[in-house]
Structure formats: C-alpha cells, structure tokens
Design an enzyme around this catalytic site. Sequence first.
Site, PDB file in Angstrom:
ATOM      1  CD  GLU A 226      16.951 -13.797   3.511  1.00 42.92           C
ATOM      2  OE1 GLU A 226      16.282 -14.328   4.431  1.00 42.92           O
ATOM      3  OE2 GLU A 226      17.616 -12.755   3.660  1.00 42.92           O
TER       4      GLU A 226
ATOM      5  CG  ASP B 164      -1.894   1.095   1.286  1.00 42.50           C
ATOM      6  OD1 ASP B 164      -2.740   1.157   0.374  1.00 42.50           O
ATOM      7  OD2 ASP B 164      -1.840   1.905   2.218  1.00 42.50           O
TER       8      ASP B 164
END
Length: 560
Positions: free
Chosen positions: A273, A223
């Site tokens: 990751e 957002d």
Amino acid sequence: MTSVELSVESAPAAQASPREWWRTAAIYQIYPRSFADANGDGIGDLPGITSRLDALRDLGVDAIWLSPFMTSPQKDAGYDVADYCDVDPLFGTLADFDAMLAAAHERGIRVIVDLVPNHSSDQHAWFQAALAAAPGSPERARYMFRDGQGEDGELPPNNWQSVFGGPAWTRITEADGRPGQWYLHLFDSSQPDFDWANPEVQEEFRRILRFWLDRGVDGFRVDVAHGLVKHDELPDYMPPEDSDSMGGQEPVPYWGQEGVHEIYRDWHRLLEEYPGDRALCAEAWMPTAEETALWVRPDEMHQAFNFPYLMAEWDAEQLHEVIDVSFEAFGGVGAPTTWVLSNHDVIRHASRLALGAEHPQGHGIGPLSKGKPDPVVGLRRARAATTLMLALPGSAYLYQGEELGLPEVIDLPDDARQDPTWFRTKGERYGRDGCRVPIPWEADAPAYGFNATGASWLPQPAEWHGLARDAQDADPASTLNLYRALLRLRREHGVAAAEFSWIEDAPADTVAFRSGPVTVIANLGAEPVALPAGARVLVSSAPLEGDAVPTDTAVWLAND
C-alpha cells in the site's frame, strides 16, 4: 602449484529489477548501543548514528538496518520491547529518529528497522494487564498463558527449553497470592511470547507497521521470523544436544510452523500500500536453504538471511555446495539470495573462520569452547571470505565493525557481561557480548571515538587502537579500504545483478566463478594457485605471490 582455466559451466543466474533495490543492496547492520554515542553516557544513540552517516556513505552501502531502539527495559539489549511506537530514552527521541532518517535519505541510504513480533517485554502494558487479569481473560489471551500440569498445576505445560537456557515457562503468582498459570517465553523470562492465533495481536502489529511506514522507513528486519506460531497441541520437545540455540534439524513445534506464512502474506499486502518499494527481511534460522526459501515466496517476505552460508566452514567443497543450493532454492521462488557472514548474534567471522570446531549460534567463545582463534589466520580468511561474498549475485549484509576487521572480544571481565545467555547458563556460555563491543573510530580519542567521555557499556580491548577507522583510512592495504574497493567495484561492474557461472575444473581447494564481467578465485588450500595468463587484477584480499593466489586469499579479475 595449480592453475585456473577460464572455461565455465552454467549455473542459476540472478534476476534484478531497477525498482526492487533490495535484490542487489549492500546493507549495513547498525547495533545502535555500540555504533556511536553522542551524549557520552557510554551507550550509542540515534544522534550518534546521524553524526557518522558520512562514513557509511563513503564506505558505499545502500541501506542501514538498525537493531532495536524502541522503548525497552534492556533485559535483552532492546529485543524486549515495552513500546513498539516510541524510542527508548537511551537512544534519543522520535524527533532524533526522524532527523536520522532524513539525513540517511539525503545521502541516498535507505533505513530498515528491527521489529520483534514473537515476544514483548514483561513491562509492556499488555503483559502487565495480563498479570492483573484473571485466567481466561482477553488480556491473557494476547500471550501464551496455560495451566500447569500436575495435581496443583505445579509442573509447566510441557518441557520446552528457552533459547537462552533453562525452562521456557515461568509460573506467575495470581492477584490473590496463589500460584497461578504459566506463560511461555522462548527467550528470557522477561520476554513473554505473544499468541499469534489472537486477531487482536495481528491487528496491533499492523498498527505498528503503519506507524513506522508512515514515518518513512524503507523496510523491516523481522526478528525470529520463523517463530510466532506454535504447534496447537504444544507437544513436548527437546532439541538435540549441542544443537544451535534456535533448535534442531527435525521439525520443531515452535519453529517454522505453517501458519506463520499467512502472517507475512498479510504484511506483504500492507507494505504494498506504500510507495517506494518497502522490504521485509526474515531472520529465519531454518536448517536448510530450501526451508529458508519458503519465507521469500513472491507474496511473502522479500529477503531472508542465508544462515547456512553464514555458518559454513572455511572449506571449498562446502562453500561450493551451499552457494549452489542457495541459488537453486532462492531462485526457485524468484527471490534474491541474501548473503551474510556476521551479525550481532554470532561470533565475528574474523574469529569464527579460524576456529576448527563448530561453535553454535548464540554460544560465543566461552569456557566450553574447543580452542581459541588465531587472529592472523582469522583476519586473512575473513578478508578473503568477504571478497568472495561481495562478488556473489544478490543482496549482502555487513555487520558494523567487520569493515575494520574486528575480531570477537573473548576476554571480557565477568562482571561486564550482559547477555542473558551468560546468566541463564551460569557462565557456561559467554553468549553474544563479544561481537557487540562498541566499535573504534579514532585511535587516540576517548573510547576510540565512540564518544568524547571514554565511557563504554562494554570494555574495548587495547588492541583496537590499531583497528580504529582513522588508523586504517590512509592505508591502502587496510581492511577498511578493501571493503571500500569491493563495494565500489561491486557497483561499477554490476556483479550483484549479474549472471553467475562456475569455472570448470578449478583446483579442488578453490572457489572459482564468473559474476558477469568479473572472475573470482578464492584459494582455500595450502598451495598457491596460478592466475590465468594475462589476468588483470581488480582487487585482492591479500598480496599476491607473483602471478599466484596464496592460501586464504581471494581475488577479482576483469573479464577483458
């Protein structure tokens, strides 16, 4: 009547990798409080979403994006977060989220969650600690607290205005009862902005990202992704009159600052990751596609909403230009173009496309609007616009209910309205409630199947009886079945990853192109456009007139 010849000119082509699902995905936005309500309290919830996942699988989407469901006092429908690592009781529990996530994955549907990093709720533990602490304390350093101007600090630090209307600064009362510092809130006063220059804020959001990634989410819609970082000097700025609610065309000291990009480079590394090709999508309300593309450079975010496309008028020349510019801008940084026509912040495109005047983002159709939309024209154009959009290479976002052809709800009772914009502008702007009304599932059920009790946090209009999903299910000409056909053909013909080329010498009021094995002709003019000789129609947004495409109609043809 004019006709289309199938000679083509080269244009930028989309590139896709089988692993990078987000490059070609059709993603369905769920506004949780308005999607499905399992417990009957009038507000949608996570179990409700789980109960309706089969409908989304049958529709043919690849992923869902959930607007905020985290702990919140709901001053701004969940975009005021009090706890980023828990579910608001309105929507259920973390166990309900885990069950919904597992059920979606079982159906081959990925899940993207909304993250709100620009600001928190004023009920967040950090902000409450800041109010209790002294000026200059570490607690206050997490937010944008500043001393006021004037002899006694009685004036705000600058003249910035809230997106929702009114000043963007609020003065607090200190613990000893004296008037104190001011804090920045680019949105409602209940939504204080974080200070992203603070390493503690940066580390906290790494923790939040890991919390949801560890649960198995497939990505984040971010957002106000163009916010977060403010100009160091906090200079005065006033947006131009009648600009949209996210600012003006010129450089804005609280939008698009260079420092924000390093935040997303850091997040990109964190997502790498994790296995499974997780994605970040930016809500970045920048004025041009070229500026928006800066958010999706190879080491930053993966997608950015194409707001210039969303806000384009129903005009062939304008659409041709924005499509060209989008391919050039996003392709220039190796990113997919992410197409969108509706979301929870804008007028639904079944209404917006029938409006002749500009309606800025976030304003809604209200007392100051110039006219109301013709619902017949709006729906016809909306169906054509979606038929055009879903043939464009790249990713596409759909907003819940648009597959039913839902229009903007304009005539809500004043006492039902809940958008902060309505209150902060004293009723001058209706805001976004009209695109957030709970959607209809069954024509003859309480609340049209939104729940079993008939309760609804915003009232549903009577005309939605004929737009309910079950009323459209068996009608081959329904908007629902048009969406199903388009999404199926999009997959079968691989258009989302196809080579794109414009058709040369197409009539002036058409948008005509090839997307791999499919030719698309959208007629935005007043006169019918003849189909090429021997054309084989795959799908049409409205009935054809013999061998011609009528006005406000789009068609897919097979390139046999």
